[in-house]
Write an enzyme that holds these catalytic residues in place. Structure first.
Site, PDB file in Angstrom:
ATOM      1  N   ASP A   1      50.705  58.159  44.531  1.00  0.00           N
ATOM      2  CA  ASP A   1      50.672  57.207  43.427  1.00  0.00           C
ATOM      3  C   ASP A   1      49.239  56.841  43.052  1.00  0.00           C
ATOM      4  O   ASP A   1      48.918  56.626  41.884  1.00  0.00           O
ATOM      5  CB  ASP A   1      51.444  55.934  43.802  1.00  0.00           C
ATOM      6  CG  ASP A   1      52.956  56.159  43.786  1.00  0.00           C
ATOM      7  OD1 ASP A   1      53.402  57.171  43.222  1.00  0.00           O
ATOM      8  OD2 ASP A   1      53.677  55.319  44.356  1.00  0.00           O
ATOM      9  N   GLY A   2      48.345  56.779  44.050  1.00  0.00           N
ATOM     10  CA  GLY A   2      46.951  56.466  43.771  1.00  0.00           C
ATOM     11  C   GLY A   2      46.297  57.492  42.864  1.00  0.00           C
ATOM     12  O   GLY A   2      45.501  57.144  41.981  1.00  0.00           O
TER      13      GLY A   2
ATOM     14  N   ARG B   1      43.901  26.887  45.497  1.00  0.00           N
ATOM     15  CA  ARG B   1      43.162  27.330  46.677  1.00  0.00           C
ATOM     16  C   ARG B   1      44.088  28.271  47.446  1.00  0.00           C
ATOM     17  O   ARG B   1      45.186  27.895  47.835  1.00  0.00           O
ATOM     18  CB  ARG B   1      42.732  26.154  47.550  1.00  0.00           C
ATOM     19  CG  ARG B   1      41.740  25.224  46.870  1.00  0.00           C
ATOM     20  CD  ARG B   1      41.240  24.150  47.828  1.00  0.00           C
ATOM     21  NE  ARG B   1      40.353  24.711  48.852  1.00  0.00           N
ATOM     22  CZ  ARG B   1      40.598  24.705  50.156  1.00  0.00           C
ATOM     23  NH1 ARG B   1      41.740  24.190  50.615  1.00  0.00           N
ATOM     24  NH2 ARG B   1      39.742  25.205  51.006  1.00  0.00           N
TER      25      ARG B   1
END
Length: 291
Positions: free
Chosen positions: A72-73, A174
């Site tokens: 997929d990358g 945060r």
């Protein structure tokens, strides 16, 4: 007669198995009479070939279809480079999960042959554009098919930022960061962060907080045309990093402004005719199937 004539090939050159599949695919395409154009880096892994060689971006101008052999990358990288050219992408899986590259290596001749004969499904996927400005001046940018992620970088510290959607203040948060994900990316990092799975046809974006300090902070799904502004807090000890699909990293400073919106160009992703999103989820995510 096929609507595709010039076929571009991009492969994961560091993988021996991917190179073997590339050679097999090349032999099949040439045997069937198609013109093959090899991406420049891919060509270095294949010796004694007579194919044309092209830079990755140029494939979008030369080819009617680009086939990516890898994980997929590999397809994400091709999508970021080629989306603006409207050339469709087809994936052959030589990675691990294979949500986007859905043809297996032993199906190359059958499934690729079906696609080239016109038997396929086409899906339109949108990408995200990201930019960072400092004192009103651009300092970095990138694009993503899966997600844009704000995270602490090399430090394990909470970061603080203000989030605005379409000009409206949402919250000061945060947390360990924030994932801004497309439907395509909803089965990737956003899923591991507790986000929902979104069908690829949805025109929506999901924001997934990473380990928020306030436990009531939950993923938010908004329409795909939304525009996001994130102001990096003044009191962060860590310098938050912004990454697109794990690439195009920008290191921010307090007061920097990160803007994210839908890219004007869409990606056309090709699947075999029997492709089923829910079956893919069932297989890749180990969902239970009926008796």
């Amino acid at each position: 007669m096929s609507e595709f004539h010039n076929i571009g090939l991009i492969g994961r050159t560091e993988s021996e198995s991917a190179v073997l599949s590339l050679k097999r695919l090349m032999a099949f395409l040439e045997q069937e009479g198609f013109d093959v154009v090899l991406e420049k880096e891919t060509a270095t892994a294949i010796s004694n070939h007579g194919a044309r060689i092209s830079k990755r971006e140029k494939l979008g101008e030369l080819c009617d279809l680009v086939i990516v052999v890898g994980g997929d990358g590999s397809l994400l990288g091709a999508a970021r480079a080629l989306a603006k050219f409207s050339v469709p992408l087809l994936g052959i899986n030589r990675g691990r999960l294979g949500f986007l590259t859905d043809i297996t290596p032993d199906e190359i001749e059958d499934k690729v042959g079906e696609v080239l004969s016109g038997k396929y499904m086409a899906e339109s996927r949108f990408l995200l554009d990201m930019s960072v400005t400092r004192n009103g001046k651009p300092v970095g940018h990138g694009s993503a098919l899966n997600d844009v992620v704000i995270h602490p970088g090399e430090f394990i510290r909470m970061i603080e930022f203000d989030l605005f959607i379409d000009g409206q203040f949402v919250y000061t948060q945060r947390s360990d960061g924030l994932i801004i994900s497309t439907p395509t990316g909803s089965t990737a990092y956003a899923l591991s962060g507790g986000g929902p799975i979104m069908h690829p046809k949805l025109d929506a974006i999901v924001l997934v907080p990473l380990n928020p300090h306030t436990l009531s902070s939950r993923p938010i799904v908004v329409e795909g045309s939304s525009e996001f502004k994130i102001i990096i807090g003044k009191h962060n000890i860590a310098k938050p990093h912004v990454t697109c699909d794990g690439h195009d990293q920008v290191i921010t400073q307090p007061g920097d402004v990160v803007r994210i919106h839908k890219k004007p160009h869409r990606l056309t992703l090709i699947h075999p005719i029997d492709h089923n999103f829910y079956e893919t989820c069932r297989t890749k995510l180990n969902w239970q199937s009926g008796a």
